[in-house]
Design an enzyme around this catalytic site. Structure first.
Site, mmCIF file in Angstrom:
data_model
loop_
_atom_site.group_PDB
_atom_site.id
_atom_site.type_symbol
_atom_site.label_atom_id
_atom_site.label_comp_id
_atom_site.label_asym_id
_atom_site.label_seq_id
_atom_site.Cartn_x
_atom_site.Cartn_y
_atom_site.Cartn_z
ATOM 1 N N LYS A 237 4.568 6.797 10.243
ATOM 2 C CA LYS A 237 4.310 8.111 10.799
ATOM 3 C C LYS A 237 4.234 8.095 12.365
ATOM 4 O O LYS A 237 4.468 8.789 13.118
ATOM 5 C CB LYS A 237 2.994 8.949 10.216
ATOM 6 C CG LYS A 237 3.078 9.302 8.815
ATOM 7 C CD LYS A 237 4.041 10.636 8.479
ATOM 8 C CE LYS A 237 3.873 11.080 7.066
ATOM 9 N NZ LYS A 237 5.075 11.927 6.986
ATOM 10 N N TYR B 99 -4.034 4.287 3.856
ATOM 11 C CA TYR B 99 -2.614 4.712 4.450
ATOM 12 C C TYR B 99 -1.891 3.700 4.744
ATOM 13 O O TYR B 99 -0.544 3.649 4.754
ATOM 14 C CB TYR B 99 -3.157 5.937 5.437
ATOM 15 C CG TYR B 99 -1.921 6.770 5.690
ATOM 16 C CD1 TYR B 99 -1.614 7.659 4.531
ATOM 17 C CD2 TYR B 99 -1.047 6.929 6.670
ATOM 18 C CE1 TYR B 99 -0.487 8.559 4.742
ATOM 19 C CE2 TYR B 99 -0.543 7.949 6.944
ATOM 20 C CZ TYR B 99 0.043 8.595 5.955
ATOM 21 O OH TYR B 99 1.225 9.550 5.870
HETATM 22 P P1 NAD Z 1 5.709 16.107 -2.038
HETATM 23 O O1 NAD Z 1 5.508 14.993 -3.087
HETATM 24 O O2 NAD Z 1 5.567 17.392 -2.686
HETATM 25 O O3 NAD Z 1 6.888 15.771 -1.149
HETATM 26 C C1 NAD Z 1 7.240 14.837 -0.919
HETATM 27 C C2 NAD Z 1 8.861 14.879 -0.953
HETATM 28 O O4 NAD Z 1 9.468 13.656 -0.507
HETATM 29 C C3 NAD Z 1 9.587 15.099 -2.351
HETATM 30 O O5 NAD Z 1 10.089 16.309 -2.410
HETATM 31 C C4 NAD Z 1 10.171 13.875 -2.843
HETATM 32 O O6 NAD Z 1 11.527 14.228 -3.428
HETATM 33 C C5 NAD Z 1 10.649 13.682 -1.601
HETATM 34 N N1 NAD Z 1 11.394 12.258 -1.040
HETATM 35 C C6 NAD Z 1 10.761 11.104 -1.234
HETATM 36 N N2 NAD Z 1 11.623 10.209 -1.008
HETATM 37 C C7 NAD Z 1 12.664 10.468 -0.828
HETATM 38 C C8 NAD Z 1 14.337 10.225 -0.512
HETATM 39 N N3 NAD Z 1 14.661 8.901 -0.717
HETATM 40 N N4 NAD Z 1 15.342 11.171 -0.471
HETATM 41 C C9 NAD Z 1 14.756 12.290 -0.198
HETATM 42 N N5 NAD Z 1 13.647 12.808 -0.576
HETATM 43 C C10 NAD Z 1 12.771 12.128 -0.758
HETATM 44 O O7 NAD Z 1 4.437 15.836 -1.114
HETATM 45 P P2 NAD Z 1 3.994 16.473 0.185
HETATM 46 O O8 NAD Z 1 2.543 16.251 0.493
HETATM 47 O O9 NAD Z 1 4.305 18.044 0.074
HETATM 48 O O10 NAD Z 1 4.990 15.641 1.293
HETATM 49 C C11 NAD Z 1 5.483 16.227 2.299
HETATM 50 C C12 NAD Z 1 5.511 15.803 3.753
HETATM 51 O O11 NAD Z 1 4.224 16.146 4.258
HETATM 52 C C13 NAD Z 1 5.558 14.265 3.838
HETATM 53 O O12 NAD Z 1 6.149 13.785 5.034
HETATM 54 C C14 NAD Z 1 4.147 13.807 3.952
HETATM 55 O O13 NAD Z 1 3.910 12.635 4.611
HETATM 56 C C15 NAD Z 1 3.541 15.046 4.655
HETATM 57 N N6 NAD Z 1 2.171 15.289 4.799
HETATM 58 C C16 NAD Z 1 1.336 15.211 3.580
HETATM 59 C C17 NAD Z 1 0.160 15.388 3.771
HETATM 60 C C18 NAD Z 1 -0.695 15.767 2.314
HETATM 61 O O14 NAD Z 1 -1.862 15.338 2.449
HETATM 62 N N7 NAD Z 1 -0.326 15.952 1.252
HETATM 63 C C19 NAD Z 1 -0.676 15.510 4.882
HETATM 64 C C20 NAD Z 1 -0.064 15.304 6.100
HETATM 65 C C21 NAD Z 1 1.492 15.094 5.882
HETATM 66 O O1 0WE Z 2 1.966 11.115 3.834
HETATM 67 C C1 0WE Z 2 1.179 11.161 2.683
HETATM 68 C C2 0WE Z 2 1.596 10.418 1.712
HETATM 69 C C3 0WE Z 2 2.901 10.093 1.451
HETATM 70 C C4 0WE Z 2 3.366 9.209 0.380
HETATM 71 C C5 0WE Z 2 2.617 9.217 -0.884
HETATM 72 C C6 0WE Z 2 3.080 8.369 -2.083
HETATM 73 C C7 0WE Z 2 2.293 8.656 -3.193
HETATM 74 C C8 0WE Z 2 3.190 7.695 -4.287
HETATM 75 C C9 0WE Z 2 4.077 8.010 0.544
HETATM 76 N N1 0WE Z 2 4.528 7.187 -0.508
HETATM 77 C C10 0WE Z 2 4.099 7.441 -1.722
HETATM 78 N N2 0WE Z 2 4.229 6.628 -2.767
HETATM 79 C C11 0WE Z 2 4.097 6.549 -4.030
HETATM 80 O O2 0WE Z 2 4.330 5.896 -4.759
HETATM 81 N N3 0WE Z 2 -0.051 11.803 2.902
HETATM 82 C C12 0WE Z 2 -0.592 12.160 4.285
HETATM 83 C C13 0WE Z 2 -1.103 12.196 1.917
HETATM 84 C C14 0WE Z 2 -2.063 10.857 1.875
HETATM 85 O O3 0WE Z 2 -1.542 9.535 1.146
HETATM 86 C C15 0WE Z 2 -2.691 8.718 1.528
HETATM 87 C C16 0WE Z 2 -3.606 9.412 2.076
HETATM 88 C C17 0WE Z 2 -3.270 10.663 2.479
HETATM 89 C C18 0WE Z 2 -3.809 11.629 3.205
HETATM 90 C C19 0WE Z 2 -2.745 7.393 0.883
HETATM 91 C C20 0WE Z 2 -3.861 6.827 1.362
HETATM 92 C C21 0WE Z 2 -4.903 7.457 1.964
HETATM 93 C C22 0WE Z 2 -4.853 8.682 2.634
#
Ligand code: NAD
Ligand code: 0WE
Length: 263
Positions: free
Chosen positions: A164, A157
């Protein structure tokens, strides 16, 4: 009548039906909120317009959060349809892919560090600043999405964990700053969920399996569960809650040794 009836809420971060933002939109629509949406780039535009239609909304705006102009145009556009905003949901994060695989100290770059912090944390206060006037005096609510990597180190991560941590501090400072306007600021720290952002992560499936096995509830959480908590936090049911990080993770963060079953 739903518990968000009469609320106007802007949601950023819908990219697919799997997006956490989509789970939040569905729950908020179900509870009677009027919604508006943004898309990051032209590639996502038509898709987000179609999703918005499904949630009864025709208010869809471009917003790449790295562009000051797009942030300011978003709120001037929205103010043509809405005389106020009751909620902003920040559901986006980004770090360059090469930052999210490998040994933290060996691979972290200045540029990756800055990009991760700009898009994943700075953008939240930038949106609050631009939306502040439209939100003031209406028991408004700002919400963002975090992850346990802010508090604990975990493999890969990396710099996103620092971003975060910054985002969670941002929640507390924004809560102090906007409280006098009646605006609350909170985060949900969600457990891992397979979304587009997760699809790009090496061995994410393995992580999901490990996480489920070590979690008190013995399973991963869903975007519907995150959506329900988000709808609550943006509603008047949560009127006493601000500056808070609410874990929606099945209890994972509360244990030190979740289970010996798979050890
Ligand atoms: P997702 O890929 O569906 O959403 C990520 C979004 O970020 C996309 O809509 C993308 O267009 C947007 N984005 C990235 N760069 C941008 C920019 N420059 N301007 C505007 N938008 C931009 O993935 P998700 O998992 O739904 O992520 C949403 C949030 O949830 C993130 O903050 C992520 O860190 C957080 N989160 C995800 C998880 C997980 O496991 N998926 C867990 C905890 C928190
Ligand atoms: O916040 C996240 C992921 C956010 C994210 C994902 C990507 C994938 C594509 C940010 N930047 C990028 N850049 C890219 O090019 N999570 C909480 C999901 C997540 O991501 C991980 C995790 C978990 C959980 C990455 C490594 C280890 C655990």
């Amino acid at each position: 009548m739903g518990f968000l009836a009469g609320k106007r809420i802007l949601i950023l971060g819908v990219a697919s039906k799997l997006s956490i933002a989509s789970g939040i939109a569905a729950a908020m629509h179900r509870e009677g909120a009027e919604l508006a949406f943004t898309y990051q780039n032209e590639k996502l535009k038509d898709r987000v317009i179609k999703f918005a239609e499904g949630w009864g909304s025709e208010l869809v705006y471009p917003c790449d959060v790295t562009e000051d102009q797009q942030i300011s145009d978003l709120f001037s556009g929205l103010s043509e349809s809405w005389d106020g905003i009751d909620g902003i949901v920040h559901c986006l994060a980004y770090a360059p892919a090469h930052e999210l695989h490998g040994n933290y100290v060996d691979i972290t770059t200045r540029e990756g560090f800055l990009t991760a912090h700009e898009i994943s944390s700075y953008s939240f206060v930038a949106l609050a600043q631009a939306g502040k006037e439209l939100m003031a005096g209406r028991n408004g609510s700002l919400l963002t999405l975090s992850y346990l990597g802010a508090m604990r180190s975990l493999p890969n991560y990396n710099v996103m964990g620092l971003a975060k941590a910054s985002l969670e501090a941002n929640v507390r400072y924004m809560a102090a700053s906007l409280g006098p306007d009646g605006t609350r600021v909170n985060a949900i720290s969600a457990g891992p969920i397979k979304t587009l952002a997760a699809a790009g992560i090496k061995s994410f499936r393995k992580m999901l399996e490990y996480n489920a096995g070590q979690t008190p509830l013995r399973r991963n959480v869903t975007i519907e569960e995150v959506g329900n908590a988000a709808a609550f936090l943006c509603s008047d049911l949560a009127s006493g809650i601000s500056g808070e990080i609410l874990y929606v993770d099945g209890g994972f963060n509360t244990t030190a040794m979740g289970s010996l079953e798979q050890a």
